[in-house]
Scaffold this active site. Structure first.
Site, mmCIF file in Angstrom:
data_model
loop_
_atom_site.group_PDB
_atom_site.id
_atom_site.type_symbol
_atom_site.label_atom_id
_atom_site.label_comp_id
_atom_site.label_asym_id
_atom_site.label_seq_id
_atom_site.Cartn_x
_atom_site.Cartn_y
_atom_site.Cartn_z
ATOM 1 N N HIS A 82 0.835 -1.267 -0.031
ATOM 2 C CA HIS A 82 0.105 -0.123 0.052
ATOM 3 C C HIS A 82 0.840 1.165 -0.055
ATOM 4 C CE1 HIS A 82 -3.595 2.329 0.578
ATOM 5 N NE2 HIS A 82 -3.031 2.946 1.387
ATOM 6 N N HIS A 101 -11.631 5.136 -5.679
ATOM 7 C CA HIS A 101 -12.338 5.185 -4.150
ATOM 8 C C HIS A 101 -13.771 5.749 -4.678
ATOM 9 C CE1 HIS A 101 -8.289 6.481 -1.963
ATOM 10 N NE2 HIS A 101 -8.530 5.177 -2.046
#
Length: 299
Positions: free
Chosen positions: A245, A271
């Site tokens: 990440h 997102h």
């Protein structure tokens, strides 16, 4: 319905109606299992219909007393609310006991990011004399170039690579697809991997369209990606907590610092809410000062 029936129905709901990934479903069910284990151990023979707010508050207090972090508590409470909303929708319960259940306040933790120089150090630490070195370099470049989640990386398909147009199709959360630009450098490294490593593998039938494979010709696991990156981070001795990440975070942060539109970054990251993307805007003071100087009427 007893607890097992409720949980089985909820799991089916998450898979089919909410279209959540296997990892998300597992996370939700793990939290619900903790909840039901607590309820049935503390309140003998309690049924879903009998659960009230005080029982759930006792569960939250139990988590706190066992040093469960506020972030994990908040996630578990969110899952608990979802579970009881499902039970209400299915007429298993007549009232939702989670309506007044509060989550702990949590601050936003900003993960470490890597500078371009640090990323170059990690890539330079890869031993390209080893067959898997070419693969690992392509993995790092894909993570950094496209801002992929680790689950998106391991599921990346050859049929979704559109190198002529310099973009790839990524299958994100809830099986939603998005188009993400890919750098020429990452394209070249992936081509190098395919021609020098992947072409020599005995690819299993269920992994023929999967891009990144292990030595046995099967899809790489998420754990393997973590292991590769952890090994490289230890090798270069960077004083940062590095994971797959970290490359996604670095991708987004450096785009925004370079002037990229927040909504464009939101789209590339996949997102649903722009509020999620805002965590990547921890920009340095010079950038913020420069933005004010260039755009504010009093500057």
């Amino acid at each position: 319905m007893n607890w097992d029936q409720c949980k089985k129905g909820y799991e089916t709901y998450l898979r089919l109606e909410k279209s959540l990934s296997q990892n998300s479903v597992s996370a939700y069910m793990n939290d619900i299992n903790k909840l039901t284990t607590f309820l049935t151990s503390e309140y003998k023979n309690i049924t879903p219909k009998e659960v009230k707010l005080e029982h759930l508050r006792a569960f939250v207090e139990w988590m706190s007393s066992n040093n469960v972090s506020p972030r994990t508590q908040a996630r578990t409470i969110s899952g608990t609310k979802s579970f009881f909303k499902f039970l209400l929708m299915e007429n298993v319960i007549e009232a939702d006991p989670t309506t007044l259940l509060e989550s702990p306040k949590i601050g936003r933790k900003l993960p470490d990011i890597l500078t371009p120089d640090e990323i170059d150090q990690i890539i330079d630490a890869i031993d390209l004399k080893k067959p898997e070195g070419v693969r690992n370099k392509a993995i790092i470049e894909a993570l950094y170039s496209c801002g992929l989640r680790v689950s998106e990386l391991v599921n990346l398909k050859i049929s979704n690579l559109h190198f002529e147009e310099e973009y790839i199709v990524v299958e994100g959360k809830s099986e939603k697809e998005r188009m993400v630009p890919i750098s020429v450098k990452a394209i070249n490294d992936i081509k190098d991997y395919v021609e020098k490593y992947r072409v020599n593998l005995n690819v299993s039938a269920d992994s023929e369209d999967i891009l990144f494979l292990n030595r046995r010709g099967r899809q790489l696991s998420r754990v393997m990606i973590f292991t590769i990156i952890k090994g490289l981070a230890d090798k270069v001795k960077l004083n940062k907590n590095i994971s797959p990440h970290t490359f996604r975070h670095s991708f987004a942060s450096q785009l925004i610092e370079g002037g990229a539109d927040l909504r464009a970054v939101q789209e590339m990251l996949g997102h649903e809410s722009i509020l999620t993307t805002e965590i990547y805007t921890h920009l340095d003071q010079d950038y913020l000062k420069d933005t004010v100087n260039r755009h504010h009427p009093r500057s």
